[in-house]
Scaffold this motif. Structure first.
Motif, short mmCIF file in Angstrom:
data_model
loop_
_atom_site.label_atom_id
_atom_site.label_comp_id
_atom_site.label_asym_id
_atom_site.label_seq_id
_atom_site.Cartn_x
_atom_site.Cartn_y
_atom_site.Cartn_z
N CYS A 1 0.84 -1.20 0.00
CA CYS A 1 0.00 0.00 0.00
C CYS A 1 0.88 1.25 0.00
O CYS A 1 1.83 1.36 0.79
N SER A 2 0.53 2.20 -0.84
CA SER A 2 1.38 3.38 -1.02
C SER A 2 1.46 4.26 0.22
O SER A 2 2.37 5.06 0.35
N ILE A 3 0.49 4.15 1.12
CA ILE A 3 0.47 5.09 2.26
C ILE A 3 0.61 4.41 3.63
O ILE A 3 0.47 5.08 4.65
N VAL A 4 0.86 3.10 3.65
CA VAL A 4 1.11 2.46 4.95
C VAL A 4 2.62 2.48 5.22
O VAL A 4 3.40 1.84 4.52
N GLY A 5 3.01 3.25 6.22
CA GLY A 5 4.43 3.38 6.54
C GLY A 5 4.92 2.24 7.40
O GLY A 5 5.97 1.66 7.16
N GLU A 6 4.14 1.91 8.42
CA GLU A 6 4.56 0.83 9.33
C GLU A 6 3.33 0.15 9.92
O GLU A 6 2.33 0.81 10.22
N VAL A 7 3.44 -1.16 10.07
CA VAL A 7 2.43 -1.93 10.82
C VAL A 7 3.15 -2.47 12.04
O VAL A 7 4.18 -3.13 11.91
N ARG A 8 2.66 -2.15 13.22
CA ARG A 8 3.39 -2.56 14.43
C ARG A 8 2.40 -2.98 15.51
O ARG A 8 1.21 -2.64 15.44
N ASP B 1 4.56 10.53 2.99
CA ASP B 1 5.86 10.33 2.33
C ASP B 1 6.56 9.17 3.04
O ASP B 1 6.96 9.31 4.20
N LYS B 2 6.67 8.05 2.32
CA LYS B 2 7.21 6.85 2.98
C LYS B 2 8.66 7.02 3.40
O LYS B 2 9.06 6.62 4.50
N ALA B 3 9.47 7.62 2.52
CA ALA B 3 10.89 7.75 2.82
C ALA B 3 11.10 8.65 4.03
O ALA B 3 11.89 8.34 4.93
N ALA B 4 10.35 9.75 4.08
CA ALA B 4 10.51 10.70 5.19
C ALA B 4 9.68 10.31 6.41
O ALA B 4 9.77 10.95 7.46
N ARG B 5 8.83 9.30 6.25
CA ARG B 5 7.93 8.83 7.33
C ARG B 5 7.05 9.97 7.85
O ARG B 5 6.79 10.07 9.06
#
Ligand SMILES: Cc1ncc(COP(=O)(O)O)c(C=O)c1O
Length: 455
Positions: free
Chosen positions: A369-376, A389-393
């Protein structure tokens, strides 16, 4: 019946302020009206039967509509619905429940419990009793509190003062003086390091510096959640809590574990701090204690703290604190039935197993998914962190409405999930089984795919 349903739809937000939302927004987007529940499912006013991915609000741990709990409530109501714990009276269930909690928390050397009606009360009680403790042991200058950023400790003035997120506090300041927040050991977003050990040490150093800067003789307690919940399901590095305990011991600062969410199994251990191998001095308990059937909270004190009241009588030791609901017999009766289920059905074990399945099912969204940065997550506390922005979190702007949209799509796919800022939070009942976990996973996977397809 239809008349009533129409009335409910029309009047939904007319006379009620809902928590944590502007009334104009809740008026424009009226809350979904939940009419019924059974096990891990709820049914809304439109007849949709949905998996309860929230467990009410992290609290319906034994599931909805359990006959054992309802029976205990009715049996107690048939005897007496309420009598006071003030002024020389008590009721039976609070006596039994205090003994039960001390038995369940024997490992933590919990020897005393004070009851209340909810988690915010439990936090308030802990903060007040910790100050009183220091008076009783002859160090009355120890009045300050430390806590973590992103921490959530309820909404009363004391709890708000140690709350680590400014948006809960802003409208209600000024709050209590002498409260200091330290950076959270949050591996995904921190200015220090992605290495969990380096991060844990950096935060511990900050805690030590704050204690020293304030003067150890002025610091009463440190309060923290074993896994930060409302702040976005933040799981600290495994070494953090043992290191926290050690640094607090070095300066004799009390450790208050806010177990309102984690208490009684949610993080995969009976108590969250126990899951980290740590014994706190006090625990704030609520939510899962009575699974929401009747509001109830409790503050548990270990022997070290509780014994301060038994050095002999003093005016200072009178506990000038308590609520009308303290020791509420129906709440305590409900809790006794719930805790029996927690033990008999090994809900901490199930939370660990089902939590692992939930996490594993959702983890691929970080890639797909383009907008899920982390699943924790840990146990049955799981968060999906949405980013612009995934790279910049960069956290997704909650104002963009995207996280709400994903949650609405998931609901159409059969699961209630909770958008909270830029995170979707999952905290289903601890009795959940694999088929319902898979419904939540599939609902979120489809919801995210639908969002991406629309771009
Ligand atoms: C860790 C923690 N502490 C305290 C509270 C406050 O509990 P309540 O909403 O029952 O007052 C909450 C509520 O979510 C919580 O998550």
């Amino acid at each position: 019946m239809l008349d009533r349903d129409n009335f409910l739809r029309a009047e939904n937000t007319r006379h009620q302020f809902h928590p944590m939302i502007h009334p104009i927004i809740s008026g424009a987007h009226p809350p979904q009206i939940i009419m019924q529940g059974d096990g891990c499912y709820v049914t809304d006013i439109d007849g949709n039967r949905l998996v309860d991915g929230l467990g009410g609000l992290w609290n319906v741990n034994v599931g909805h509509n359990r006959p054992e709990v309802k029976r205990a409530i009715i049996e107690q109501m048939d005897r007496i619905s309420y009598y006071s714990s003030f002024a020389g009276t008590a009721t039976a269930p609070s006596i039994e429940l205090s003994a039960k909690i001390c038995e369940m928390a024997a490992e933590e050397e919990i020897t005393k419990v004070m009851f209340c009606a909810n988690g915010s009360d439990a936090v308030e009680t802990a903060l007040k009793l910790s100050r009183q403790y220091w008076q009783l042991v002859g160090q009355p200058t120890r009045t300050k509190f430390l806590s973590l950023k992103q921490g959530y400790h309820g909404v009363h003035f004391g709890g708000l003062s140690v709350n680590g997120a400014p948006y809960y506090r802003n409208a209600y300041e000024p709050l209590l003086g002498g409260c200091f927040q330290i950076d959270s050991p949050w591996t995904y977003r921190n200015p220090y390091s992605e290495d969990p050990e380096v991060l844990a040490d950096a935060v511990i150093t900050q805690i030590e510096r704050t204690i020293l800067a304030q003067g150890p003789q002025t610091v009463a307690a440190f309060i923290a959640e074993p896994v930060q919940g409302a702040g976005g399901v933040i799981v600290p590095p495994g070494s953090f809590w043992p290191k926290l305990r050690a640094i607090l011991d070095k300066y004799e600062v009390l450790l208050i574990s806010d177990e309102v969410v984690t208490g009684f199994g949610r993080s995969g251990a009976m108590f969250g701090a126990r899951g980290w191998g740590v014994k706190p001095d006090m625990m704030c308990l609520a939510k899962g204690i009575s699974s929401g059937y009747v509001p109830l909270g409790a503050t548990a004190l270990n022997k070290r703290v509780a014994d301060a009241w038994y050095q002999g009588f003093s005016e200072q030791g009178i506990i000038m604190h308590g609520y009308t609901a303290t020791g509420h017999p129906v709440g305590c009766a409900a809790a006794l039935a719930c805790l029996e289920i927690v033990e008999d059905e090994d809900l901490p074990g199930n939370a660990a197993r089902m939590g692992a399945r939930l996490l594993e099912g959702l983890k691929p969204l970080e890639q797909s998914c383009s907008i899920v940065g982390e699943v924790r997550g840990k146990g049955l506390m799981v968060g999906l962190d949405f980013v612009s922005d995934k790279a910049a979190r960069t956290p997704m702007d909650p104002g963009a409405g995207i996280v709400e949209r994903i949650a609405a799509y998931a609901r159409e796919e059969g699961a209630i999930v909770r958008p909270a800022g830029s995170v979707i939070i999952l905290s289903p009942p601890l009795v959940i089984e694999a088929p319902e976990i898979d419904i939540i996973v599939n609902a979120l996977v489809r919801a995210c795919a639908r969002y991406d397809a629309e771009q």
